[in-house]
Design a protein around this motif. Structure first.
Motif, PDB file in Angstrom:
ATOM      1  N   LYS A 141      16.622 -17.633 -30.531  1.00 39.89           N
ATOM      2  CA  LYS A 141      15.783 -18.876 -30.230  1.00 39.89           C
ATOM      3  C   LYS A 141      15.410 -18.638 -28.857  1.00 39.89           C
ATOM      4  CE  LYS A 141      18.215 -21.683 -33.045  1.00 39.89           C
ATOM      5  NZ  LYS A 141      19.209 -23.203 -33.200  1.00 39.89           N
ATOM      6  N   VAL A 142      14.430 -19.418 -28.232  1.00 39.84           N
ATOM      7  CA  VAL A 142      14.343 -19.733 -26.615  1.00 39.84           C
ATOM      8  C   VAL A 142      14.518 -20.852 -26.411  1.00 39.84           C
ATOM      9  CG1 VAL A 142      12.394 -17.791 -26.600  1.00 39.84           C
ATOM     10  CG2 VAL A 142      11.784 -20.241 -27.114  1.00 39.84           C
ATOM     11  N   LEU A 143      15.105 -21.349 -25.223  1.00 35.02           N
ATOM     12  CA  LEU A 143      15.122 -22.583 -24.906  1.00 35.02           C
ATOM     13  C   LEU A 143      16.239 -23.454 -26.088  1.00 35.02           C
ATOM     14  CD1 LEU A 143      11.748 -23.580 -23.192  1.00 35.02           C
ATOM     15  CD2 LEU A 143      13.852 -22.880 -22.108  1.00 35.02           C
ATOM     16  N   GLU A 152      16.345 -27.448 -26.560  1.00 31.97           N
ATOM     17  CA  GLU A 152      15.144 -28.013 -26.806  1.00 31.97           C
ATOM     18  C   GLU A 152      14.691 -28.267 -28.439  1.00 31.97           C
ATOM     19  OE1 GLU A 152      13.631 -29.667 -24.846  1.00 31.97           O
ATOM     20  OE2 GLU A 152      14.632 -28.852 -22.930  1.00 31.97           O
ATOM     21  N   GLN A 205      13.096 -27.135 -31.518  1.00 29.05           N
ATOM     22  CA  GLN A 205      12.481 -25.711 -31.665  1.00 29.05           C
ATOM     23  C   GLN A 205      11.004 -25.762 -31.979  1.00 29.05           C
ATOM     24  OE1 GLN A 205      14.218 -22.404 -30.895  1.00 29.05           O
ATOM     25  NE2 GLN A 205      15.211 -24.099 -29.965  1.00 29.05           N
ATOM     26  N   ALA A 213       9.911 -25.614 -28.265  1.00 28.79           N
ATOM     27  CA  ALA A 213      10.205 -24.278 -27.767  1.00 28.79           C
ATOM     28  C   ALA A 213       9.167 -23.233 -28.459  1.00 28.79           C
ATOM     29  CB  ALA A 213      11.490 -23.963 -28.086  1.00 28.79           C
ATOM     30  N   GLU A 214       8.953 -23.104 -29.511  1.00 25.47           N
ATOM     31  CA  GLU A 214       8.044 -22.320 -30.281  1.00 25.47           C
ATOM     32  C   GLU A 214       6.723 -22.067 -29.729  1.00 25.47           C
ATOM     33  OE1 GLU A 214       7.339 -19.047 -32.804  1.00 25.47           O
ATOM     34  OE2 GLU A 214       9.401 -20.090 -32.166  1.00 25.47           O
ATOM     35  N   VAL A 218       6.102 -22.881 -26.486  1.00 22.50           N
ATOM     36  CA  VAL A 218       6.166 -21.932 -25.145  1.00 22.50           C
ATOM     37  C   VAL A 218       6.402 -20.726 -25.450  1.00 22.50           C
ATOM     38  CG1 VAL A 218       7.727 -21.651 -23.130  1.00 22.50           C
ATOM     39  CG2 VAL A 218       7.281 -24.014 -23.963  1.00 22.50           C
ATOM     40  N   LYS A 219       7.037 -20.025 -26.379  1.00 22.64           N
ATOM     41  CA  LYS A 219       7.433 -18.796 -26.896  1.00 22.64           C
ATOM     42  C   LYS A 219       5.937 -18.371 -27.228  1.00 22.64           C
ATOM     43  CE  LYS A 219       9.685 -15.910 -30.332  1.00 22.64           C
ATOM     44  NZ  LYS A 219      10.433 -15.852 -31.585  1.00 22.64           N
ATOM     45  N   THR A 268      11.336 -27.693 -17.887  1.00 24.50           N
ATOM     46  CA  THR A 268      11.332 -26.375 -17.929  1.00 24.50           C
ATOM     47  C   THR A 268       9.827 -26.078 -17.470  1.00 24.50           C
ATOM     48  OG1 THR A 268      13.020 -25.807 -19.566  1.00 24.50           O
ATOM     49  CG2 THR A 268      11.430 -24.000 -19.122  1.00 24.50           C
ATOM     50  N   THR A 291       7.895 -23.535 -17.521  1.00 23.36           N
ATOM     51  CA  THR A 291       7.019 -22.486 -18.076  1.00 23.36           C
ATOM     52  C   THR A 291       5.549 -23.294 -18.239  1.00 23.36           C
ATOM     53  OG1 THR A 291       7.517 -23.479 -20.274  1.00 23.36           O
ATOM     54  CG2 THR A 291       8.731 -21.346 -19.376  1.00 23.36           C
ATOM     55  N   ILE A 339       7.855 -28.071 -20.576  1.00 24.05           N
ATOM     56  CA  ILE A 339       8.570 -28.797 -21.630  1.00 24.05           C
ATOM     57  C   ILE A 339       9.495 -29.784 -20.964  1.00 24.05           C
ATOM     58  CG2 ILE A 339       9.987 -26.831 -22.118  1.00 24.05           C
ATOM     59  CD1 ILE A 339      10.279 -27.676 -25.256  1.00 24.05           C
TER      60      ILE A 339
END
Length: 617
Positions: free
Chosen positions: A406-408, A411, A413, A416-417, A419-420, A559, A561, A565
């Motif tokens: 996962k990233v972050l 958070e 998900q 977070a997805e 952002v990814k 965050t 980015t 987020i």
């Protein structure tokens, strides 16, 4: 009072000396509060006019303001500039709060530039160096208590030397002792001058407490020096580059046409601006401001407890009624063969270690002057993703490694997805299935940017195979630990855990009721603004018998980015674990008029509310 006009000449320092000698000083009372050994502003103006130092009362006020700039005296509560009014002022005695050391030969304050020499070119080199030749510190001439700072901040250009003059002035002179035995006594002693420590000290001094603050490294802590400030500065440049180079289609749809091939990123200029911004802001956290403007006694050195009521710094014993530990945290390295050695070499000042490998944590990331070709980021949390996206947008090929898939991970998900996916669109590669990191080593090749190439090997979970990456920069952003060792906390009867930090109650008291904790060293909420509000709580609880509770703080965090987020309150998993029933409401940006106008339709706002009360949770 009548004084001969011949007592004065035009030299302001001589006027100041005679002013201090002749102005009437005594203990005074105002609204039932006593103020020791002070003078009245209007009486001081009387003296300046009657002595002939000035012709008018207005001119006398201007001279008084000049005296305050010279730190000759201050308002007893530091609330007023010099005025021709019934206000109380007190003279400052000698080195009362700490000061720059004066060079006996020049009469000027000793600054970091005093220790710099020009880097010498190696005559045996068969090519011109790719690294800029900047002044380097002569460590042998630097006071041992300042030497470690010079090893972790570079390049030593005007921006960084001015930064260090503010946040770690060399040869800083400790405040004069207040007791006959050479010790000093305080209402409050603060250890650590990051966000939490500075707010604690400034707030306590502002309500009249006698305060000392101790910092071994850099005043301003992570936020100013290696966190919030420099990271947002580089993110600003990265987002500008992305707008004109990576977001061309959106610009064209808005009727703006640019040639992305004509856009160039000058990475050296980007990093120079980062250093410039950091230096501009640094006066706010400087030793000079805290000692001169805020009335706090500043010590530069390592603090250790010697008992439940005493701290030692630079050989001086400080007695305290209350103490606050605000020592923050530090980044950790992951277990991997060769990493520790390369990281140590990356911060070496030994010429034999050149060229230094670019193995970084956030503490050294902002020292870069040349742009890496390929960068690997270990860690898919906040720090890793912010800096990974910024570097990719500035033109470095970035790969992010992680172990959780996962990233972050804190958070939601689906958020977070988003952002990814944007980062993938930017060009970032994600490998989030790492089972274990095996080793890292130099390949022996030096790239055109002057950075040595490295090779890392790791195992992936799903493939059960070794993967090898080659790159010239590594950022380890895989976690932090509280900075709670090396202070002899046992002598103060303060309990701690090396992973969790200081053990504090809801009032932020440690197991020694006189000692409180603030910020990353005692909280899982490792944010500057959280440390700020913890500090405000501790001021009330330590000095005024307050009942402020850490659990009462509602802490938002973000965050930075692109897209950003942010969260505040409880996550769904928190509510599920606590058995709290709730409903979820969402508002998507694609349905928002302003978002449509700005062509930023990805993302949404999610509310979780109590099932029966509609209270936002």
């Amino acid at each position: 009072m009548t004084v001969s006009t011949t007592d004065f000449d035009t030299d302001l320092n001589e006027i100041a000396t005679k002013f201090k000698r002749h102005v009437k000083v005594s203990d005074r009372t105002y609204r039932l509060k006593s103020y020791k050994q002070c003078f009245i502003g209007s009486e001081a103006v009387d003296y300046l006019v009657e002595s002939g130092a000035t012709l008018t009362r207005e001119d006398a006020v201007e001279i008084g303001k000049a005296f305050m700039e010279m730190r000759l005296f201050e308002h007893v509560c530091r609330d007023h500039e010099f005025k021709d009014e019934y206000l109380f002022y007190r003279f400052l005695e000698g080195n009362e709060r700490g000061s720059y050391k004066i060079d006996e030969q020049t009469g000027e304050s000793i600054k970091w530039s005093n220790f710099l020499g020009v880097d010498k070119v190696d005559p045996s080199a068969d090519h011109e160096s790719w690294q800029p030749k900047l002044p380097q510190p002569d460590l042998e001439k630097i006071n041992p208590k300042d030497r470690h700072v010079a090893k972790h901040v570079w390049p030593m250009d005007d921006y960084n030397t001015n930064l260090l003059n503010n946040v770690h002035p060399p040869e800083w002179q400790d405040p004069a002792s207040t007791n006959k035995d050479g010790s000093s006594s305080y209402d409050l002693v603060v250890i650590g001058a990051g966000a939490g420590g500075l707010v604690t000290a400034a707030g306590a001094a502002g309500v009249g407490a006698k305060v000392a603050i101790i910092e071994e490294n850099l005043l301003g802590g992570d936020c100013l020096n290696v966190g919030c400030v420099p990271s947002k500065a580089i993110i600003h440049s990265a987002n500008l580059a992305h707008t004109v180079k990576g977001d061309v289609k959106r610009l064209e749809e808005a009727g703006i046409f640019v040639d992305p091939n004509a856009v160039k990123v000058d990475f050296e200029k980007v990093m120079e601006r980062v250093r410039k911004i950091r230096t501009e802001i640094s006066h706010h956290d400087s030793a000079e401001r805290f000692s001169g403007e805020l009335g706090i006694q500043v010590y530069i050195g390592r603090a250790t407890f010697t008992s439940e009521k005493t701290i030692q710094v630079n050989g001086r014993t400080l007695h305290f009624k209350r103490a606050v530990i605000a020592t923050g945290g530090y980044p950790t390295l992951i277990p991997m063969d060769g990493l520790k050695e390369l990281h140590e070499k990356s911060t070496s000042v030994d010429p034999n270690d050149e060229p230094r490998p670019i193995v970084m944590t956030n503490e050294t990331f902002f020292n870069m002057t040349k742009q890496p070709k390929k960068m690997v980021v270990v860690g898919a949390g906040v720090i890793g993703l912010e800096l990974a996206q910024a570097m990719q947008r500035l033109g470095t090929d970035v790969t992010v490694l992680g172990r959780s898939g996962k990233v972050l991970p804190k958070e939601d998900q689906d958020m977070a997805e988003i952002v990814k996916q944007q980062m993938i669109s930017d060009g970032v590669t994600f490998l989030l299935d790492v089972a274990s990191y095996k080793n890292i080593e130099l390949t022996g090749k030096v790239l055109e940017n002057g950075y040595p190439e490295m090779k890392m090997t790791f195992l992936e979970k799903s493939q059960d195979k070794k993967v090898t990456l080659e790159f010239d920069a590594l950022l380890v952003a895989a976690g932090r630990r509280p900075n709670v060792t090396g202070m002899d906390l046992e002598l103060a009867k303060v309990d701690y855990d090396t992973k969790k930090g200081l053990l504090v109650n809801d009032k932020l008291q440690t197991t020694n009721p006189r000692v409180f904790g603030v910020g990353d060293c005692c909280s899982e909420f490792k944010f500057t603004h959280a440390a700020d509000f913890m500090a405000r709580t501790v001021i009330r609880n330590s000095l005024f018998f307050g009942k402020g509770k850490m659990s009462d703080l509602l802490i938002p965090y973000a965050t930075f980015t692109s897209p950003e987020i942010a969260s505040v309150g409880l996550y769904g998993k928190d509510l599920d674990e606590q058995g709290i029933e709730y409903r979820v409401f969402e508002k998507h940006f694609k349905d928002n008029d302003r978002a449509i106008c700005d062509d930023k339709r990805e993302g949404f706002i999610r509310f979780r509310v109590a099932a029966k009360k509609d209270t936002i949770l």
